[in-house]
Design a protein around this motif. Sequence first.
Motif, mmCIF file in Angstrom:
data_model
loop_
_atom_site.group_PDB
_atom_site.id
_atom_site.type_symbol
_atom_site.label_atom_id
_atom_site.label_comp_id
_atom_site.label_asym_id
_atom_site.label_seq_id
_atom_site.Cartn_x
_atom_site.Cartn_y
_atom_site.Cartn_z
ATOM 1 N N VAL A 183 0.862 -1.115 0.037
ATOM 2 C CA VAL A 183 0.102 -0.076 -0.098
ATOM 3 C C VAL A 183 0.742 1.178 -0.071
ATOM 4 N N GLY A 184 0.367 2.415 -0.571
ATOM 5 C CA GLY A 184 1.019 3.784 -0.135
ATOM 6 C C GLY A 184 0.539 4.374 -1.619
ATOM 7 N N MET A 185 1.172 5.853 -1.766
ATOM 8 C CA MET A 185 1.026 6.560 -2.679
ATOM 9 C C MET A 185 1.281 5.947 -4.150
ATOM 10 N N MET A 186 0.668 6.588 -5.077
ATOM 11 C CA MET A 186 1.141 6.400 -6.505
ATOM 12 C C MET A 186 2.628 6.887 -6.174
ATOM 13 N N GLY A 187 3.480 6.008 -6.988
ATOM 14 C CA GLY A 187 4.840 6.527 -7.332
ATOM 15 C C GLY A 187 5.767 5.893 -5.880
ATOM 16 N N ALA A 188 4.999 5.081 -5.227
ATOM 17 C CA ALA A 188 5.952 4.755 -4.003
ATOM 18 C C ALA A 188 6.649 3.409 -4.269
ATOM 19 N N GLY A 189 6.338 3.022 -5.435
ATOM 20 C CA GLY A 189 7.050 1.599 -5.873
ATOM 21 C C GLY A 189 6.489 0.312 -5.593
ATOM 22 N N LYS A 190 5.101 0.488 -5.143
ATOM 23 C CA LYS A 190 4.351 -0.829 -5.103
ATOM 24 C C LYS A 190 4.543 -1.958 -5.987
ATOM 25 N N SER A 191 4.475 -1.668 -7.287
ATOM 26 C CA SER A 191 4.436 -2.623 -8.227
ATOM 27 C C SER A 191 5.681 -3.028 -8.582
ATOM 28 N N ALA A 192 6.648 -2.161 -8.568
ATOM 29 C CA ALA A 192 8.080 -2.513 -8.861
ATOM 30 C C ALA A 192 8.615 -3.399 -7.659
ATOM 31 N N VAL A 193 8.357 -2.838 -6.337
ATOM 32 C CA VAL A 193 9.018 -3.474 -5.482
ATOM 33 C C VAL A 193 8.272 -4.792 -5.179
#
Length: 181
Positions: free
Chosen positions: A12-22
């Motif tokens: 979870v987190g803001m857009m751009g936090a890296g949720k998908s990449a991480v």
Amino acid sequence: MTAKLKKTVVMVGMMGAGKSAVGKELARLLGVPFLDSDAEIETAANATIAEIFARDGEAFFRDKEAQVIARLLDAEPCVLSVGGGAFLRAATRDLITRRGVSVWLKADLSTLWHRVKRKDTRPLLRTPNPRQTLAELMTIREPAYAEADLIVQTTPEYSIETTAEKVVEALSARVDVLGAP
């Protein structure tokens, strides 16, 4: 990785936090599938998130998003990335807490802005001043994100791999999530 994932890890987190990449790297490290709730919604609706927002509005989208997240939490443990607004709903937060474990990838405004400013796929940032909108969204959303089970700070200095390793470290303290095979 020798430990077995017992619950779905929800990024979870803001857009751009890296949720998908991480999240993808985390899934690789844990040897489990990676799923993205936004991609699942787009597939089910045969429309992009932006199209759903424009056609049906945010409230409709959030209802469908909650249904998709519930379905994905019922499946085999995986790493699941959810949209930035998903965790704002108390019912969705509660569901994630009961059936999975939430990890807030916490990033500062300048990091987030650097990562999202050139993307036109963010319907909530289609405003006259998108950076200010992003800051306002952070102010509104961070109290909900702070309710996540685990918080992992992400910085521009951390690679995707380093951030994923930090998440594994945080998960390792939770034997109910990451335990012996």
